[in-house]
Design an enzyme around this catalytic site. Structure first.
Site, mmCIF file in Angstrom:
data_model
loop_
_atom_site.group_PDB
_atom_site.id
_atom_site.type_symbol
_atom_site.label_atom_id
_atom_site.label_comp_id
_atom_site.label_asym_id
_atom_site.label_seq_id
_atom_site.Cartn_x
_atom_site.Cartn_y
_atom_site.Cartn_z
ATOM 1 N N LYS A 83 105.245 -36.638 17.316
ATOM 2 C CA LYS A 83 106.246 -36.162 16.355
ATOM 3 C C LYS A 83 107.575 -35.805 17.017
ATOM 4 O O LYS A 83 108.633 -35.949 16.412
ATOM 5 C CB LYS A 83 105.704 -34.963 15.574
ATOM 6 C CG LYS A 83 104.703 -35.376 14.514
ATOM 7 C CD LYS A 83 104.417 -34.229 13.552
ATOM 8 C CE LYS A 83 103.635 -34.704 12.349
ATOM 9 N NZ LYS A 83 102.241 -35.078 12.668
ATOM 10 N N GLU A 105 110.654 -29.981 5.866
ATOM 11 C CA GLU A 105 109.483 -29.488 5.156
ATOM 12 C C GLU A 105 108.291 -29.650 6.091
ATOM 13 O O GLU A 105 108.306 -30.501 6.978
ATOM 14 C CB GLU A 105 109.251 -30.294 3.882
ATOM 15 C CG GLU A 105 108.514 -31.620 4.066
ATOM 16 C CD GLU A 105 109.271 -32.663 4.865
ATOM 17 O OE1 GLU A 105 110.510 -32.700 4.792
ATOM 18 O OE2 GLU A 105 108.600 -33.436 5.587
ATOM 19 N N SER A 370 97.725 -40.500 19.198
ATOM 20 C CA SER A 370 98.974 -39.903 18.707
ATOM 21 C C SER A 370 99.156 -38.437 19.087
ATOM 22 O O SER A 370 100.279 -37.954 19.165
ATOM 23 C CB SER A 370 99.063 -40.060 17.190
ATOM 24 O OG SER A 370 97.904 -39.537 16.565
HETATM 25 C C1 LIG Z 1 101.420 -35.929 11.944
HETATM 26 C C2 LIG Z 1 100.440 -36.645 12.782
HETATM 27 C C3 LIG Z 1 99.949 -37.930 12.430
HETATM 28 C C4 LIG Z 1 100.300 -38.603 11.148
HETATM 29 O O1 LIG Z 1 101.629 -38.943 10.982
HETATM 30 P P1 LIG Z 1 102.158 -40.433 11.057
HETATM 31 O O2 LIG Z 1 103.528 -40.320 10.522
HETATM 32 O O3 LIG Z 1 101.262 -41.294 10.222
HETATM 33 O O4 LIG Z 1 102.104 -40.837 12.482
HETATM 34 C C5 LIG Z 1 99.079 -38.561 13.295
HETATM 35 N N1 LIG Z 1 98.696 -37.985 14.446
HETATM 36 C C6 LIG Z 1 99.128 -36.753 14.821
HETATM 37 C C7 LIG Z 1 98.639 -36.187 16.105
HETATM 38 C C8 LIG Z 1 100.011 -36.047 14.003
HETATM 39 O O5 LIG Z 1 100.437 -34.846 14.384
#
Ligand SMILES: *Cc1c(COP(=O)(O)O)cnc(C)c1O
Length: 388
Positions: A83, A105, A370
């Site tokens: 993020k 938000e 992610s």
């Molecule tokens: C917020 C988040 C997501 C989902 O958001 P995308 O916009 O689909 O990437 C996925 N993995 C993590 C670790 C997150 O914090």
């Protein structure tokens, strides 16, 4: 600039926001061309956020499931997830535009924390709208945002969750658009937001492509990423979309694929308008936005970015779901086998590969990890109490 991906996307917003969106689009085009801005972004990506992130060959997981798995380690980025790529980029864009105030938000608070972090770094005033219910459920993230100097506004209207927080943020933006940038958290919303968010997340795909070519002297057979709004997925996919590489977006199958028990938007939804754009959407038989569920807060969203809708329709990316229990199993397995505690969101991508290991047999698979899972330990502990 492209407003639509096929038929998806667009700007379904009140007249009062149209000017703000075209101002943003124009500034973004100039930002991209500006060498100093680019250098500044790269400076912070490297020295502050910790880019590039490693690409790690998960040898223990690989030998367990019979394919060759590489993990792109966005969990190692500052604040623990991808993020920050977006919030850092958009705050530099806001600074470039001469804005002094950032609003955002947040649902579970992850995007709020990433926004407050980048705002602190660049000395911007930061206001985060959060539903009252979410603030109660996610109090550590509220504390984090406050420590970082952000003002967290409790939204006590409507659902008192993400949906009402988005409405309040939009209201603020309409009123204060001269001084304020709205920092949207995923590759969703009206044009140009999906394009901007993708631009700042593309760094994942660019790095991963180079890294895997260096490690294996070839491209992967498959790239797998979890999809909430779709920003981490579009970021890594962008590095491979022109190649003959199989791409899979994994959504939250929740408890089951019955309406209201999951958030598998592309797997189960149909096109509709949400947050200013036309895209796949989970809706009931009357077209009302459906309730959604996922064990992971970051995937718990009824919409999805418009580009993913397009990629689904043209068949370039396959979208499928991973259930709560499968994601949990992957969470535990990756922790045990590799010493990496993944975010529950990312565990959906890992879980999908584990579940379909036959499909990936002997293949070279790249998974976007992610984020890290420290934030999810409370959920895990409460499930363990219930013996799940
Ligand atoms: C917020 C988040 C997501 C989902 O958001 P995308 O916009 O689909 O990437 C996925 N993995 C993590 C670790 C997150 O914090």
């Amino acid at each position: 600039m492209k407003r639509y991906f096929g038929e998806y996307g667009g700007q379904f917003v009140p007249e009062t926001l149209m000017r703000a969106l075209s101002e943003l689009e124009e500034a973004f085009l100039n930002f991209k061309k500006n060498m100093d801005a680019k250098k500044e972004l790269e400076y912070y990506q490297k020295n502050y956020a910790g880019r590039q992130t490693p690409l790690y060959y998960a040898k223990n997981l690989s030998s367990r499931i019979g394919c060759r798995v590489y993990l792109k380690r966005e969990d190692l980025l500052h604040t623990g997830a991808h993020k920050l790529n977006n919030t850092l980029g958009q705050i530099l864009l806001a600074k470039f535009m001469g804005k002094k105030r950032i609003i955002a938000e947040t649902g579970a608070g992850q995007h709020g924390v990433a926004t407050a972090t980048a705002a602190a770094l660049l000395g911007m005033e930061c206001v985060v709208y959060m539903g009252k219910k979410d603030m109660e459920r996610q109090s550590p993230n509220v504390e984090r945002m406050k420590l970082l100097g952000a003002e967290v506004v409790s939204v006590e209207k409507g659902s008192m969750t993400l949906k009402s927080a988005i409405n309040e943020t939009l209201r603020d933006w309409v009123k204060n658009v001269q001084t304020t940038h709205y920092l949207l958290g995923s590759a969703v919303g009206p044009h140009p937001f999906p394009v901007i968010v993708k631009y700042f997340q593309e760094v994942i795909g660019k790095e991963a492509r180079k890294q895997i070519l260096k490690a294996e002297s070839r491209l992967p057979d498959s790239v797998v990423a979890c999809v909430g709004g779709g920003s981490n997925a579009i970021g890594i996919f962008s590095g491979f979309v022109k190649d003959s590489v199989d791409m899979i977006g994994v959504e939250a199958g929740g408890e089951s694929l019955e309406l209201g028990k999951h958030s598998a938007t592309l797997t189960m939804g149909r096109p509709g308008i949400l947050h200013g754009a036309l895209s796949y959407l989970l809706q009931d038989e009357y077209g009302q936005v459906a309730d959604v569920h996922s064990i992971s807060a970051g995937l718990d969203y009824p919409g999805v970015g418009p580009e993913h809708s397009y990629l689904k329709d043209i068949g370039r990316v396959r979208y499928d779901a991973c259930f709560d229990n499968e994601a949990l199993e992957a969470f535990r397995l990756l922790s045990r086998l590799e010493g990496i505690i993944p975010a529950l969101e990312s565990s959906h991508a890992v879980g999908y590969v584990i579940k379909h290991s036959e499909l990936f047999k002997d293949k070279l698979v790249l998974i976007n990890l992610s984020g890290r899972g420290d934030k999810d330990l409370g959920i895990i502990a409460s499930l363990e109490e219930k013996n799940v």
